[in-house]
Design a protein around this motif. Sequence first.
Motif, PDB file in Angstrom:
ATOM      1  N   VAL A  11     -11.394  -4.967  -1.337  1.00  0.00           N
ATOM      2  CA  VAL A  11     -10.090  -4.898  -1.541  1.00  0.00           C
ATOM      3  C   VAL A  11      -9.547  -4.489  -0.225  1.00  0.00           C
ATOM      4  CG1 VAL A  11      -7.916  -4.592  -2.640  1.00  0.00           C
ATOM      5  CG2 VAL A  11     -10.123  -4.818  -3.962  1.00  0.00           C
ATOM      6  N   LEU A  12      -8.388  -5.365   0.518  1.00  0.00           N
ATOM      7  CA  LEU A  12      -7.792  -4.919   1.619  1.00  0.00           C
ATOM      8  C   LEU A  12      -6.262  -4.600   1.250  1.00  0.00           C
ATOM      9  CD1 LEU A  12      -8.752  -7.527   4.308  1.00  0.00           C
ATOM     10  CD2 LEU A  12      -9.648  -5.274   3.759  1.00  0.00           C
ATOM     11  N   HIS A  13      -5.674  -3.741   1.721  1.00  0.00           N
ATOM     12  CA  HIS A  13      -4.224  -3.299   1.845  1.00  0.00           C
ATOM     13  C   HIS A  13      -3.592  -3.820   3.047  1.00  0.00           C
ATOM     14  CE1 HIS A  13      -0.678  -0.446   1.743  1.00  0.00           C
ATOM     15  NE2 HIS A  13      -0.613  -1.266   0.602  1.00  0.00           N
ATOM     16  N   GLY A  17       2.415  -4.434   2.389  1.00  0.00           N
ATOM     17  CA  GLY A  17       2.129  -4.244   1.162  1.00  0.00           C
ATOM     18  C   GLY A  17       1.440  -4.972   0.027  1.00  0.00           C
ATOM     19  N   THR A  18       0.977  -5.981   0.563  1.00  0.00           N
ATOM     20  CA  THR A  18       0.284  -7.107  -0.515  1.00  0.00           C
ATOM     21  C   THR A  18      -1.384  -7.054  -0.495  1.00  0.00           C
ATOM     22  OG1 THR A  18      -0.258  -8.794   1.335  1.00  0.00           O
ATOM     23  CG2 THR A  18       1.597  -9.026  -0.108  1.00  0.00           C
ATOM     24  N   LEU A  19      -2.054  -7.207  -1.343  1.00  0.00           N
ATOM     25  CA  LEU A  19      -3.628  -6.926  -1.463  1.00  0.00           C
ATOM     26  C   LEU A  19      -4.178  -7.886  -1.355  1.00  0.00           C
ATOM     27  CD1 LEU A  19      -3.706  -4.882  -4.699  1.00  0.00           C
ATOM     28  CD2 LEU A  19      -3.726  -3.907  -2.334  1.00  0.00           C
ATOM     29  N   TYR A  20      -5.506  -8.167  -0.787  1.00  0.00           N
ATOM     30  CA  TYR A  20      -6.235  -9.314  -0.576  1.00  0.00           C
ATOM     31  C   TYR A  20      -7.754  -8.853  -0.969  1.00  0.00           C
ATOM     32  CZ  TYR A  20      -9.217 -12.790   1.569  1.00  0.00           C
ATOM     33  OH  TYR A  20      -9.976 -13.602   1.683  1.00  0.00           O
ATOM     34  N   GLY A  21      -8.320  -9.579  -1.888  1.00  0.00           N
ATOM     35  CA  GLY A  21      -9.703  -9.486  -2.284  1.00  0.00           C
ATOM     36  C   GLY A  21     -10.753 -10.297  -1.817  1.00  0.00           C
ATOM     37  N   GLY A  22     -11.807 -10.014  -1.354  1.00  0.00           N
ATOM     38  CA  GLY A  22     -12.682 -10.991  -0.518  1.00  0.00           C
ATOM     39  C   GLY A  22     -14.137 -10.518  -0.920  1.00  0.00           C
ATOM     40  N   TYR A  23     -15.052 -11.376  -0.320  1.00  0.00           N
ATOM     41  CA  TYR A  23     -16.390 -11.286  -0.541  1.00  0.00           C
ATOM     42  C   TYR A  23     -17.233 -11.250   1.000  1.00  0.00           C
ATOM     43  CZ  TYR A  23     -21.424 -12.538  -0.649  1.00  0.00           C
ATOM     44  OH  TYR A  23     -22.600 -12.739  -0.182  1.00  0.00           O
ATOM     45  N   ARG A  47       2.087 -10.292  10.340  1.00  0.00           N
ATOM     46  CA  ARG A  47       3.060  -9.393   9.315  1.00  0.00           C
ATOM     47  C   ARG A  47       1.967  -8.806   8.450  1.00  0.00           C
ATOM     48  NH1 ARG A  47       3.675 -14.440   7.584  1.00  0.00           N
ATOM     49  NH2 ARG A  47       3.346 -14.880   5.331  1.00  0.00           N
ATOM     50  N   ARG A  48       0.741  -9.144   8.447  1.00  0.00           N
ATOM     51  CA  ARG A  48      -0.214  -8.624   7.103  1.00  0.00           C
ATOM     52  C   ARG A  48      -1.006  -7.703   8.054  1.00  0.00           C
ATOM     53  NH1 ARG A  48       1.613 -12.732   4.365  1.00  0.00           N
ATOM     54  NH2 ARG A  48       0.795 -13.647   2.554  1.00  0.00           N
ATOM     55  N   MET A  91      -2.931   6.594  -4.852  1.00  0.00           N
ATOM     56  CA  MET A  91      -1.577   5.894  -5.053  1.00  0.00           C
ATOM     57  C   MET A  91      -0.484   6.900  -4.334  1.00  0.00           C
ATOM     58  SD  MET A  91      -2.060   2.969  -6.261  1.00  0.00           S
ATOM     59  CE  MET A  91      -3.500   2.043  -6.734  1.00  0.00           C
ATOM     60  N   PRO A  92       0.415   6.177  -3.600  1.00  0.00           N
ATOM     61  CA  PRO A  92       0.590   5.101  -3.216  1.00  0.00           C
ATOM     62  C   PRO A  92      -0.446   4.664  -2.161  1.00  0.00           C
ATOM     63  CG  PRO A  92       2.551   6.245  -2.313  1.00  0.00           C
ATOM     64  CD  PRO A  92       1.695   7.107  -3.166  1.00  0.00           C
ATOM     65  N   LEU A  93      -0.730   3.301  -2.091  1.00  0.00           N
ATOM     66  CA  LEU A  93      -2.096   2.846  -1.371  1.00  0.00           C
ATOM     67  C   LEU A  93      -1.771   3.253   0.089  1.00  0.00           C
ATOM     68  CD1 LEU A  93      -2.255  -0.636  -2.985  1.00  0.00           C
ATOM     69  CD2 LEU A  93      -3.811   1.190  -3.252  1.00  0.00           C
ATOM     70  N   LYS A  94      -0.653   3.548   0.735  1.00  0.00           N
ATOM     71  CA  LYS A  94      -0.558   3.726   2.065  1.00  0.00           C
ATOM     72  C   LYS A  94      -1.114   5.072   2.167  1.00  0.00           C
ATOM     73  CE  LYS A  94       3.918   5.687   1.452  1.00  0.00           C
ATOM     74  NZ  LYS A  94       5.492   5.853   1.885  1.00  0.00           N
ATOM     75  N   ASN A  95      -1.588   5.979   1.272  1.00  0.00           N
ATOM     76  CA  ASN A  95      -1.733   7.115   1.354  1.00  0.00           C
ATOM     77  C   ASN A  95      -3.612   7.237   1.342  1.00  0.00           C
ATOM     78  OD1 ASN A  95       0.501   8.465   1.435  1.00  0.00           O
ATOM     79  ND2 ASN A  95       0.427   8.913  -0.846  1.00  0.00           N
TER      80      ASN A  95
END
Length: 115
Positions: A11-13, A17-23, A47-48, A91-95
């Motif tokens: 999982v990427l932050h 502020g969005t999340l991205y999941g990958g393999y 922007r991401r 949480m928050p994810l930025k931490n």
Amino acid sequence: MSEAKTSYFYVLHCKDGTLYGGYTTDLSRRLKEHNDGVGAKYTRPKRRRPLKMIYAEAYETRSEATKAEAAFKKQARTQKNRYLKEQGVKMPLKNQTVCVVREVTGKHDRDAEKF
């Protein structure tokens, strides 16, 4: 005889502020690809980026890792956040400053209920 590579669901932050999941089979290479703008279509826009890898699960097979990825992606953002927090992501994810990597052993049939 070559060793089987570990397969990861990650999982990427994103900066927005969005999340991205990958393999992947190589976490650091894949993060670099995403941050270089040559990863997935979702992470290419500036922007991401930059993206931060916040969580990963290590699996014995590609099938298990991609099933975990698919189940994660089906969840609402609140469910994703709850799951990540339960796995030790701050949480928050930025931490979150380091990637939490969890070893998943044995055969697991991942489904939406696990998230």
